[in-house]
Design a protein around this motif. Structure first.
Motif, PDB file in Angstrom:
ATOM      1  N   ALA A   1     183.902  73.664   7.093  1.00  0.00           N
ATOM      2  CA  ALA A   1     185.136  73.204   6.462  1.00  0.00           C
ATOM      3  C   ALA A   1     184.811  72.108   5.454  1.00  0.00           C
ATOM      4  N   PHE A   2     183.861  71.225   5.839  1.00  0.00           N
ATOM      5  CA  PHE A   2     183.475  70.111   4.978  1.00  0.00           C
ATOM      6  C   PHE A   2     181.970  69.914   5.055  1.00  0.00           C
ATOM      7  N   ASP A   3     181.374  69.620   3.911  1.00  0.00           N
ATOM      8  CA  ASP A   3     179.969  69.230   3.900  1.00  0.00           C
ATOM      9  C   ASP A   3     179.868  67.860   3.233  1.00  0.00           C
ATOM     10  N   ASN A   4     178.690  67.293   3.230  1.00  0.00           N
ATOM     11  CA  ASN A   4     178.486  65.940   2.706  1.00  0.00           C
ATOM     12  C   ASN A   4     179.442  64.939   3.356  1.00  0.00           C
ATOM     13  N   VAL A   5     179.688  65.122   4.645  1.00  0.00           N
ATOM     14  CA  VAL A   5     180.590  64.231   5.384  1.00  0.00           C
ATOM     15  C   VAL A   5     179.936  62.854   5.500  1.00  0.00           C
ATOM     16  N   MET A   6     180.694  61.842   5.177  1.00  0.00           N
ATOM     17  CA  MET A   6     180.221  60.468   5.282  1.00  0.00           C
ATOM     18  C   MET A   6     180.786  59.843   6.547  1.00  0.00           C
ATOM     19  N   SER A   7     179.914  59.264   7.369  1.00  0.00           N
ATOM     20  CA  SER A   7     180.398  58.658   8.610  1.00  0.00           C
ATOM     21  C   SER A   7     180.928  57.249   8.392  1.00  0.00           C
ATOM     22  N   GLY A   8     180.611  56.652   7.244  1.00  0.00           N
ATOM     23  CA  GLY A   8     181.143  55.317   6.937  1.00  0.00           C
ATOM     24  C   GLY A   8     180.888  54.342   8.068  1.00  0.00           C
ATOM     25  N   GLU A   9     181.960  53.718   8.551  1.00  0.00           N
ATOM     26  CA  GLU A   9     181.850  52.767   9.651  1.00  0.00           C
ATOM     27  C   GLU A   9     181.867  53.470  11.007  1.00  0.00           C
ATOM     28  N   GLY A  10     181.979  54.792  10.992  1.00  0.00           N
ATOM     29  CA  GLY A  10     181.996  55.581  12.215  1.00  0.00           C
ATOM     30  C   GLY A  10     183.230  56.451  12.268  1.00  0.00           C
ATOM     31  N   LEU A  11     183.082  57.675  12.787  1.00  0.00           N
ATOM     32  CA  LEU A  11     184.190  58.628  12.875  1.00  0.00           C
ATOM     33  C   LEU A  11     184.676  58.732  14.314  1.00  0.00           C
ATOM     34  N   VAL A  12     185.978  58.937  14.454  1.00  0.00           N
ATOM     35  CA  VAL A  12     186.602  59.128  15.767  1.00  0.00           C
ATOM     36  C   VAL A  12     187.538  60.330  15.690  1.00  0.00           C
ATOM     37  N   PRO A  13     187.785  60.997  16.834  1.00  0.00           N
ATOM     38  CA  PRO A  13     188.801  62.055  16.847  1.00  0.00           C
ATOM     39  C   PRO A  13     190.159  61.465  16.449  1.00  0.00           C
ATOM     40  N   ALA A  14     190.926  62.259  15.704  1.00  0.00           N
ATOM     41  CA  ALA A  14     192.235  61.793  15.248  1.00  0.00           C
ATOM     42  C   ALA A  14     193.133  62.994  15.000  1.00  0.00           C
ATOM     43  N   PHE A  15     194.427  62.749  14.980  1.00  0.00           N
ATOM     44  CA  PHE A  15     195.367  63.815  14.668  1.00  0.00           C
ATOM     45  C   PHE A  15     196.672  63.234  14.166  1.00  0.00           C
ATOM     46  N   THR A  16     197.378  64.033  13.380  1.00  0.00           N
ATOM     47  CA  THR A  16     198.710  63.685  12.883  1.00  0.00           C
ATOM     48  C   THR A  16     199.683  64.706  13.453  1.00  0.00           C
ATOM     49  N   LEU A  17     200.779  64.224  14.021  1.00  0.00           N
ATOM     50  CA  LEU A  17     201.811  65.093  14.572  1.00  0.00           C
ATOM     51  C   LEU A  17     203.114  64.897  13.816  1.00  0.00           C
ATOM     52  N   GLY A  18     203.752  66.022  13.464  1.00  0.00           N
ATOM     53  CA  GLY A  18     205.095  65.960  12.917  1.00  0.00           C
ATOM     54  C   GLY A  18     206.078  65.655  14.033  1.00  0.00           C
ATOM     55  N   SER A  19     207.301  65.338  13.653  1.00  0.00           N
ATOM     56  CA  SER A  19     208.331  64.994  14.625  1.00  0.00           C
ATOM     57  C   SER A  19     208.527  66.117  15.643  1.00  0.00           C
TER      58      SER A  19
END
Length: 199
Positions: A113-131
């Protein structure tokens, strides 16, 4: 089709950020509305929907899109009961997603889905939910609790299961949600009663 005006983003606490290695978790779709699931840099604003900036990466099976600085066509639409596998490979700097054990493809046929992913300060699982939306996270405290980890061929790859080192506390914009250690359900504030003010 999607109402994105009434969304809330959740992500794991910064102490669980990863900057190297291979990581995997699953998300089960429990409602049929707008949701995005993936990985977010801890430096990204929690008020920002996942995938809207250059520090987060997401899959949205409601619209059939991947999100990083906006949407692109990717994968296919999900339905209630589907399980999304979220793969992060920081050795090769890629992110991939699966739907019920089948790796999703972009329009060119790539499994990434994505390449050249930058971890920056660190990656965590995340999600956005609609109402009014809900999902169930599985971090694999017991690897046999993951529905599709082995069907994607990962038994031959040393992917870390998130929960081996990870007892996440998820933060929303101004609230935190304590979750259980293996399979956990989340919903929007209107239907998820365990929100409490952040400390």
């Amino acid at each position: 089709r999607a109402r994105r005006d009434n969304c809330r983003t959740y992500r794991a606490e910064a102490i669980y950020a990863v900057v190297a290695g291979k990581w995997y978790f699953e998300f089960e779709v429990m409602t049929d509305g707008f949701m995005k699931i993936g990985w977010m840099d801890i430096a990204s604003s929690p008020e920002q929907q996942i995938g809207m900036d250059d520090r987060s990466y997401a899959f949205d099976g409601y619209l059939g899109r991947k999100w990083h600085q906006g949407p692109e066509v990717y994968g296919k639409e999900w339905k209630i009961g589907d399980v999304i596998g979220c793969f992060l490979d920081l050795n090769d700097r890629t992110i991939s997603f699966s739907l019920n054990g089948e790796l999703l493809l972009d329009p060119s046929g790539s499994e990434m889905a994505f390449d050249n992913v930058m971890s920056g300060e660190g990656l965590v699982p995340a999600f956005t939910l609609g109402s009014g939306q809900r999902g169930k996270l599985n971090f694999g405290q017991q690897s046999n609790s993951l529905k599709y980890f082995t069907t994607c061929g990962l038994q031959e790859v040393k992917f870390f299961i998130i929960m081996k080192f990870f007892k996440p506390n998820f933060r929303a914009t101004s609230h935190s949600v304590s979750i259980c250690t293996d399979q956990c359900q989340f919903g929007s504030p209107k239907i998820w009663p365990n929100l409490k003010p952040s400390e």
